[in-house]
Design a protein around this motif. Structure first.
Motif, PDB file in Angstrom:
ATOM      1  N   ASP A 190       0.839  -1.182   0.000  1.00 42.24           N
ATOM      2  CA  ASP A 190       0.000   0.000   0.000  1.00 42.24           C
ATOM      3  C   ASP A 190       0.882   1.244   0.000  1.00 42.24           C
ATOM      4  N   PRO A 191       0.546   2.253  -0.796  1.00 42.26           N
ATOM      5  CA  PRO A 191       1.332   3.482  -0.813  1.00 42.26           C
ATOM      6  C   PRO A 191       1.040   4.363   0.410  1.00 42.26           C
ATOM      7  N   SER A 192       1.994   5.204   0.744  1.00 38.96           N
ATOM      8  CA  SER A 192       1.826   6.162   1.837  1.00 38.96           C
ATOM      9  C   SER A 192       1.154   7.425   1.314  1.00 38.96           C
ATOM     10  N   VAL A 193       0.559   8.178   2.237  1.00 40.23           N
ATOM     11  CA  VAL A 193       0.020   9.495   1.921  1.00 40.23           C
ATOM     12  C   VAL A 193       0.819  10.487   2.755  1.00 40.23           C
ATOM     13  N   ALA A 194       1.551  11.379   2.086  1.00 37.95           N
ATOM     14  CA  ALA A 194       2.438  12.320   2.775  1.00 37.95           C
ATOM     15  C   ALA A 194       1.662  13.238   3.708  1.00 37.95           C
ATOM     16  N   PRO A 195       2.267  13.598   4.842  1.00 35.61           N
ATOM     17  CA  PRO A 195       1.617  14.546   5.746  1.00 35.61           C
ATOM     18  C   PRO A 195       1.491  15.915   5.084  1.00 35.61           C
ATOM     19  N   THR A 196       0.358  16.554   5.252  1.00 31.80           N
ATOM     20  CA  THR A 196       0.142  17.895   4.705  1.00 31.80           C
ATOM     21  C   THR A 196       0.015  18.939   5.801  1.00 31.80           C
ATOM     22  N   ALA A 197      -0.114  18.498   7.054  1.00 27.11           N
ATOM     23  CA  ALA A 197      -0.257  19.442   8.163  1.00 27.11           C
ATOM     24  C   ALA A 197       0.232  18.802   9.453  1.00 27.11           C
ATOM     25  N   LEU A 198       0.661  19.654  10.375  1.00 24.86           N
ATOM     26  CA  LEU A 198       1.017  19.236  11.718  1.00 24.86           C
ATOM     27  C   LEU A 198       0.065  19.916  12.688  1.00 24.86           C
TER      28      LEU A 198
ATOM     29  N   THR B 169      -0.557   9.139   6.239  1.00 21.22           N
ATOM     30  CA  THR B 169      -0.933   7.738   6.393  1.00 21.22           C
ATOM     31  C   THR B 169       0.226   6.866   5.932  1.00 21.22           C
ATOM     32  N   LEU B 170       0.633   5.948   6.792  1.00 16.27           N
ATOM     33  CA  LEU B 170       1.750   5.070   6.437  1.00 16.27           C
ATOM     34  C   LEU B 170       1.320   3.964   5.494  1.00 16.27           C
TER      35      LEU B 170
ATOM     36  N   THR C  62       2.842   0.372   3.357  1.00 17.01           N
ATOM     37  CA  THR C  62       3.563  -0.834   3.735  1.00 17.01           C
ATOM     38  C   THR C  62       5.037  -0.536   3.987  1.00 17.01           C
ATOM     39  N   ASP C  63       5.545  -0.968   5.128  1.00 15.88           N
ATOM     40  CA  ASP C  63       6.951  -0.829   5.512  1.00 15.88           C
ATOM     41  C   ASP C  63       7.439   0.625   5.585  1.00 15.88           C
ATOM     42  N   ALA C  64       6.560   1.566   5.758  1.00 16.20           N
ATOM     43  CA  ALA C  64       6.941   2.978   5.834  1.00 16.20           C
ATOM     44  C   ALA C  64       6.974   3.434   7.290  1.00 16.20           C
ATOM     45  N   GLU C  65       7.683   4.525   7.546  1.00 18.55           N
ATOM     46  CA  GLU C  65       7.707   5.118   8.877  1.00 18.55           C
ATOM     47  C   GLU C  65       7.877   6.627   8.749  1.00 18.55           C
ATOM     48  N   TYR C  66       7.577   7.319   9.837  1.00 20.31           N
ATOM     49  CA  TYR C  66       7.746   8.764   9.870  1.00 20.31           C
ATOM     50  C   TYR C  66       9.188   9.124  10.190  1.00 20.31           C
ATOM     51  N   GLU C  67       9.652  10.228   9.612  1.00 19.02           N
ATOM     52  CA  GLU C  67      10.918  10.842   9.982  1.00 19.02           C
ATOM     53  C   GLU C  67      10.612  12.275  10.387  1.00 19.02           C
TER      54      GLU C  67
END
Length: 73
Positions: A1-9, A31-32, A34-39
């Motif tokens: 599944d693809p990630s959806v990049a953060p657009t706001a904090l 939204t993470l 598959t195998d993704a994480e936040y930096e």
């Protein structure tokens, strides 16, 4: 599944007073996939601050004006 990049904090406090020991919770809205994480970074990703965490929420207590950025890798 693809990630959806953060657009706001989202912040738990709009501002803190200099010298106060105030924890601020920052949450990224991505939204993470598959195998993704936040930096997280405090310098626009010139470097990655792994000490901030690898989840969508971090708790910080800055003592000076600080800009935080989040991305998904």
């Amino acid at each position: 599944d693809p990630s959806v990049a953060p657009t706001a904090l989202t912040l738990s406090a709009d501002s803190i007073c200099n010298g106060d020991a105030t924890n601020v919770t920052i949450t990224a809205d991505g939204t993470l996939g598959t195998d993704a994480e936040y930096e997280w970074s405090t310098d626009g990703f010139t470097t990655v601050d792994g000490g901030l965490g690898n989840t969508n929420t971090i708790v910080v207590s800055p003592t000076a004006t600080t800009t935080y950025s989040a991305r998904i890798v």
